[in-house]
Structure formats: structure tokens, C-alpha cells
Design a protein around this motif. Structure first.
Motif, PDB file in Angstrom:
ATOM      1  N   ILE A   1      15.691   2.194  -8.907  1.00 55.43           N
ATOM      2  CA  ILE A   1      14.475   1.481  -8.483  1.00 55.43           C
ATOM      3  C   ILE A   1      13.486   2.460  -7.849  1.00 55.43           C
ATOM      4  O   ILE A   1      12.295   2.482  -8.194  1.00 55.43           O
ATOM      5  CB  ILE A   1      14.824   0.345  -7.489  1.00 55.43           C
ATOM      6  CG1 ILE A   1      15.541  -0.806  -8.219  1.00 55.43           C
ATOM      7  CG2 ILE A   1      13.560  -0.169  -6.797  1.00 55.43           C
ATOM      8  CD1 ILE A   1      16.174  -1.813  -7.278  1.00 55.43           C
ATOM      9  N   THR A   2      13.964   3.275  -6.902  1.00 49.77           N
ATOM     10  CA  THR A   2      13.071   4.211  -6.204  1.00 49.77           C
ATOM     11  C   THR A   2      12.568   5.299  -7.155  1.00 49.77           C
ATOM     12  O   THR A   2      11.388   5.660  -7.121  1.00 49.77           O
ATOM     13  CB  THR A   2      13.798   4.845  -4.996  1.00 49.77           C
ATOM     14  OG1 THR A   2      15.117   5.259  -5.394  1.00 49.77           O
ATOM     15  CG2 THR A   2      13.930   3.857  -3.851  1.00 49.77           C
ATOM     16  N   ALA A   3      13.459   5.795  -8.044  1.00 48.16           N
ATOM     17  CA  ALA A   3      13.046   6.831  -8.999  1.00 48.16           C
ATOM     18  C   ALA A   3      12.034   6.270 -10.008  1.00 48.16           C
ATOM     19  O   ALA A   3      11.053   6.942 -10.359  1.00 48.16           O
ATOM     20  CB  ALA A   3      14.263   7.386  -9.727  1.00 48.16           C
ATOM     21  N   SER A   4      12.258   5.033 -10.454  1.00 50.98           N
ATOM     22  CA  SER A   4      11.354   4.414 -11.441  1.00 50.98           C
ATOM     23  C   SER A   4       9.971   4.182 -10.859  1.00 50.98           C
ATOM     24  O   SER A   4       8.956   4.332 -11.551  1.00 50.98           O
ATOM     25  CB  SER A   4      11.943   3.080 -11.931  1.00 50.98           C
ATOM     26  OG  SER A   4      13.135   3.276 -12.646  1.00 50.98           O
ATOM     27  N   GLN A   5       9.913   3.811  -9.565  1.00 43.60           N
ATOM     28  CA  GLN A   5       8.605   3.566  -8.953  1.00 43.60           C
ATOM     29  C   GLN A   5       7.786   4.852  -8.892  1.00 43.60           C
ATOM     30  O   GLN A   5       6.577   4.843  -9.171  1.00 43.60           O
ATOM     31  CB  GLN A   5       8.789   2.985  -7.539  1.00 43.60           C
ATOM     32  CG  GLN A   5       7.506   2.470  -6.894  1.00 43.60           C
ATOM     33  CD  GLN A   5       6.701   3.570  -6.218  1.00 43.60           C
ATOM     34  OE1 GLN A   5       7.257   4.580  -5.821  1.00 43.60           O
ATOM     35  NE2 GLN A   5       5.395   3.359  -6.077  1.00 43.60           N
ATOM     36  N   ILE A   6       8.447   5.958  -8.552  1.00 44.67           N
ATOM     37  CA  ILE A   6       7.749   7.250  -8.492  1.00 44.67           C
ATOM     38  C   ILE A   6       7.218   7.610  -9.878  1.00 44.67           C
ATOM     39  O   ILE A   6       6.060   8.013 -10.037  1.00 44.67           O
ATOM     40  CB  ILE A   6       8.707   8.352  -7.970  1.00 44.67           C
ATOM     41  CG1 ILE A   6       9.085   8.065  -6.498  1.00 44.67           C
ATOM     42  CG2 ILE A   6       8.058   9.730  -8.085  1.00 44.67           C
ATOM     43  CD1 ILE A   6      10.212   8.925  -5.967  1.00 44.67           C
ATOM     44  N   ALA A   7       8.076   7.440 -10.896  1.00 49.94           N
ATOM     45  CA  ALA A   7       7.676   7.764 -12.274  1.00 49.94           C
ATOM     46  C   ALA A   7       6.591   6.812 -12.780  1.00 49.94           C
ATOM     47  O   ALA A   7       5.649   7.230 -13.468  1.00 49.94           O
ATOM     48  CB  ALA A   7       8.896   7.700 -13.189  1.00 49.94           C
ATOM     49  N   PHE A   8       6.691   5.517 -12.418  1.00 47.89           N
ATOM     50  CA  PHE A   8       5.698   4.518 -12.841  1.00 47.89           C
ATOM     51  C   PHE A   8       4.327   4.839 -12.268  1.00 47.89           C
ATOM     52  O   PHE A   8       3.321   4.869 -12.989  1.00 47.89           O
ATOM     53  CB  PHE A   8       6.129   3.127 -12.388  1.00 47.89           C
ATOM     54  CG  PHE A   8       5.004   2.123 -12.355  1.00 47.89           C
ATOM     55  CD1 PHE A   8       4.462   1.617 -13.527  1.00 47.89           C
ATOM     56  CD2 PHE A   8       4.472   1.704 -11.143  1.00 47.89           C
ATOM     57  CE1 PHE A   8       3.408   0.707 -13.499  1.00 47.89           C
ATOM     58  CE2 PHE A   8       3.423   0.793 -11.096  1.00 47.89           C
ATOM     59  CZ  PHE A   8       2.893   0.293 -12.280  1.00 47.89           C
TER      60      PHE A   8
END
Length: 479
Positions: free
Chosen positions: A381-388
């Protein structure tokens, strides 16, 4: 049961804010709070236990901020599995989805088993398997009816737990400060138990190990993201639900632990079956053990209900992403992914069977993988938000256009990602939790291999066909 699929194979948006909030609480408040807090107080000490829950709450808060931004921007039932596939990579999304699905399916089996054992308090000669079958049928029916029926059932399941915790906090605080007299001539302890053995009686290492356990007890809040695909007006309901869940979960957990730590000496807290029963007994509430047995039973069924829902939607999402059989994407006329529900319950019951025939091998391995699934989910979740956010800005998007924004980007998401990774790595230093890595890492590696050898080509081909079909449909509309 009718299984006629609807015309679009899409889920229906029927759940309200109160459903989302209680679904999230349903996944969080379980036996870990009602039974496991005594161990945390015993090992970390009263002050250490409170500190552990505050830190666990901070990690939850940072993770939920990231989930809020993603869920409002893309409210899909696959939630973080879909985000991971889109922004990190399909192989990672494939691995995460199957790990998370298996984790919840096994957790459902464990909750059935624990519930059946609790029922033996009232029916000592009844077989545990009978109660497991009854509870499995009950939760299957609730999930098969509709998402709204599931949400309504979870609302009432979770409400019982919440009422019990609120009553405990008020009555316990009254006993702690002498407003309510305790039985057996006991005097109000006030703050004596907090400082009796020092701040960290077993050292800082014991505190760090309990933080791992406490962080796992907060997991389940991510169910808000999975339910986003079936919520009414996600732009409003998701942010509201996340705020309510974070602050109320912290309130319930931290205050309940603070009251427990003040009333029960740390050296006694770890040896009682349920510290809540001890407190209710000492206050003089009649049938305290039976009341708590009922509350814990509803807590277990609530977690099983939420887990069955979460696992079913994850399997549905994997199918929609072309990473599982297309049969699992079929939705009944009531808007329920019926085939995914059947398969999930079937695997849960097979896991339950392994608890009888392979308790010390297969069942232990499955439980270990289950403990890893949610933590890997939080990392994604945290990694995806940064990438998003990075991709969104690179493609010309403006931050002010986002309906829900994670504040202080990228600092808070990076802190959340780091803390979640630290928790995962810390499993290696806890002898009781180490098995999660021994079982989970080979499972994850196997998923990556399976994806690249068997799924990748098929997945890319289906996705390509889908895009071509969409393009063709758009051209027809223009003509």
C-alpha cells in the motif's frame, strides 16, 4: 442458491460509511485484543505496552493515509493488489494477491476452530467440527446473499465488540481510580501498577518484540480498501471511514490496554486466559466469564466474516486482472462473486481439516503464511502510493485535483514504508514469528516463478485483447 451472473460481471456499490467502518473494525478487533493483551503487558510492562500500541497505531495511520489516496482515486475491489500490479509490477501484484488471499482463507479456518472450542464452554460434550460446520454455513449464507447483507451482519457483529470495550473502559477506569469498588477488599490501584517494576521490566528487546505482535493486531484496517469497490459514493465514504477507523481503533486499543495495565500487575497479566474476564470478575459483574466468552465468540466470527469477504474479493480481483481463472470473475445476480466465495470457503475448510490431520506441519505452515499476508499488503500500500503519486505528477496531474491527498508527500509515505519493512524484517528476531519467513518467502518465490513461467504470457495476451476490444468499442461509438 442462484448463481446467474449479471450483465457486466461487476460488483454493486451498496455499502455505506457505517458498513465500511465496522468492516474495518471487524477485521481488527479479535482475540488479539481480548486474549493477547495480557502477554504484551507481561513482556513489555504497562508503560511499554501502551507505547507499543501507540507506535502500532502510528504505522496503521500512515498506511491508511496512503490507502485513502489510492482508494479514492481508484475505488476497485482488488484494492492494493490492483494498485501493486499497476504501479509496481504484475509479478509482484500476482504474488501479493495470492499471499493475501491464502492468508485470509487460513485465518477464516482458524477463527472457525477457535469459535468451536469456545462453544464447548457451554456445550462441553459437543464436537468442535459441528460448530465449525454451523458457523461456516452461517457466514457463507451472509456473504452469498449480497455485499449489503454481509456489511449489515458485520455492523452488528462489530457493534457487540465495540460496546463491550466501551463498557470495559468506563467500568475499568472507575475501578482503577476507586469510583467503583472492587471485590475481595481490594483497594483501588491508581497508578501503582504502572511503576511497580520500572518502565521496561524485561528490557528494550522485549518491547521491540511485542511491537511486532501489536502491529499485527492492527491489521485488518486495510479491508476498507477492498470494500471500496462496493461502497456508495467512495469519494466521501472512504475518507470518512478511514478517519473514523484510525482514531477510534487507537482509542479502543490504547485506552483498553491502559486500563488493563493499571488494574492487573504485569507479572500476573501474562498467565491469565483473558485479562478482561479478570477485571470484570474483580468488579463483581455476574457471569463475567460467560459474557466475555460470548463477546470473544462474536469477535472471532466477525473476523471470520470479514476475512471471508476480503479473500473472496481478492480472488475476484485476481481473476479480473487475468491472474486467475476467468470463472472466478463471474458475479451472481445479487452482485456476489459466487465462484470465488465457494473456492475460498473450500480452501478454508481444507485448512481446517489440516488442523486435525497435520496440526504440527501443514497447519502451522499455513498459519505462518497467513501472518505474513497482511504485513506484505501494508508494505505494498505504502509503496504503491509513492509510485502512483510519482506517475500521476509525471503525466501532468496536479496534486490539488486529488480528492484525498496523503499529506507531506513523500515524507510520510516513505516513513510508513520504512516502518512496515522494519516490522517484516523484525520477524527474523522473534523465535515465535520466524516461521512466517521460513514459509512465506518460499511461497512468494514460487509465486514469482509461476507468474513468469505460466501466467505472464497469458496475462499480457488477455490484457492486450481487452485493450483492443475497448479501442474497437470506442471507434464504434464515435462512428
Amino acid at each position: 442458491m442462484q448463481t446467474q451472473e449479471n450483465s457486466t460481471n461487476e460488483l454493486r456499490r451498496t455499502m455505506k460509511t457505517r458498513h465500511l467502518f465496522m468492516i474495518s473494525l471487524g477485521g481488527v478487533i479479535g482475540s488479539g485484543l481480548f486474549l493477547g493483551t495480557g502477554y504484551t503487558i507481561n513482556q513489555a510492562g504497562p508503560i511499554g505496552a501502551i507505547l507499543s500500541f501507540i507506535v502500532g497505531g502510528l504505522i496503521m495511520y500512515l498506511t491508511m493515509l496512503c490507502l485513502g489516496e489510492l482508494s479514492v482515486a481508484m475505488p476497485v475491489s482488488g484494492s492494493f493488489q490492483t494498485y501493486t500490479t499497476k504501479f509496481i509490477g504484475p509479478a509482484t501484484g500476482f504474488t501479493l494477491g495470492w499471499l493475501y488471499w491464502l492468508g485470509w482463507a487460513v485465518t477464516v479456518a482458524l477463527e472457525f476452530l477457535s469459535s468451536g472450542q469456545l462453544m464447548q464452554r457451554w456445550f462441553p460434550h459437543s464436537p468442535v467440527w459441528m460448530w465449525c460446520a454451523i458457523f461456516a454455513l452461517l457466514l457463507f449464507t451472509l456473504n452469498a446473499l449480497s455485499a449489503r447483507a454481509f456489511g449489515e451482519a458485520e455492523f452488528w457483529f462489530a457493534s457487540i465488540k465495540v460496546v463491550a470495550i466501551i463498557l470495559f473502559i468506563f467500568l475499568g477506569a472507575g475501578a482503577l481510580f476507586g469510583v467503583i469498588h472492587m471485590g475481595g477488599g481490594q483497594k483501588a490501584p491508581f497508578f501503582s501498577n504502572y511503576v511497580a517494576n520500572g518502565v521496561f521490566p524485561h528490557g528494550i528487546t522485549a518491547l521491540l518484540i511485542t511491537m511486532i505482535t501489536v502491529n499485527f493486531s492492527f491489521q485488518g484496517t486495510e479491508l476498507i480498501g477492498i470494500a471500496a469497490g462496493e461502497s456508495e459514493d467512495p469519494e466521501k465514504t472512504i475518507p470518512r471511514s478511514i478517519k473514523q477507523t484510525v482514531w477510534r481503533t487507537l482509542f479502543f486499543f490504547v485506552l483498553a490496554v491502559a486500563v488493563l495495565a493499571g488494574l492487573i500487575p504485569a507479572e500476573k497479566a501474562g498467565v491469565v486466559e483473558s485479562p478482561f474476564v479478570v477485571v470484570f470478575d474483580s468488579i463483581g459483574i455476574p457471569y463475567a466469564a460467560d459474557i466475555m466468552n460470548f463477546v470473544i465468540l462474536t469477535a472471532l466470527l466477525s473476523v471470520a466474516n470479514s476475512g471471508l469477504y476480503a479473500a473472496t474479493r481478492m480472488l475476484y480481483a485476481l481473476s479480473k486482472e487475468k491472474m486467475a481463472s476467468q470463472v472466478l470473475a463471474k458475479v451472481s445476480k445479487r452482485g456476489v462473486p459466487f465462484n470465488a466465495l465457494l473456492i475460498t470457503l473450500g480452501v478454508a475448510l481444507l485448512s481446517l481439516l489440516s488442523s486435525v490431520f497435520a496440526e504440527k506441519t501443514v497447519f502451522v505452515w499455513l498459519l505462518s503464511i497467513a501472518g505474513l499476508g497482511a504485513q506484505v499488503g501494508w508494505i505494498s500500500i505504502t509503496a504503491s502510493q509513492i509510485a502512483f503519486r510519482r506517475k500521476f505528477l509525471r503525466q501532468g496531474g496536479k496534486v490539488e485535483d486529488l480528492k484525498f491527498k496523503t499529506p507531506f508527500y513523500p515524507i510520510l509515505p516513505i516513513v510508513g514504508l520504512t516502518l512496515n519493512c522494519v516490522v517484516l524484517i523484525s520477524l527474523a528476531f522473534d523465535s515465535e514469528q520466524r516461521m512466517a519467513l521460513y514459509c512465506g518467502v518460499p511461497f512468494a518465490v514460487a509465486c514469482y516463478i509461476i507468474y513468469h513461467l505460466k501466467v505472464k504470457k497469458h496475462h499480457e495476451q488477455l490484457k492486450s485483447n481487452e485493450q483492443e476490444l475497448q479501442l474497437y468499442s470506442n471507434k464504434k461509438m464515435v462512428i
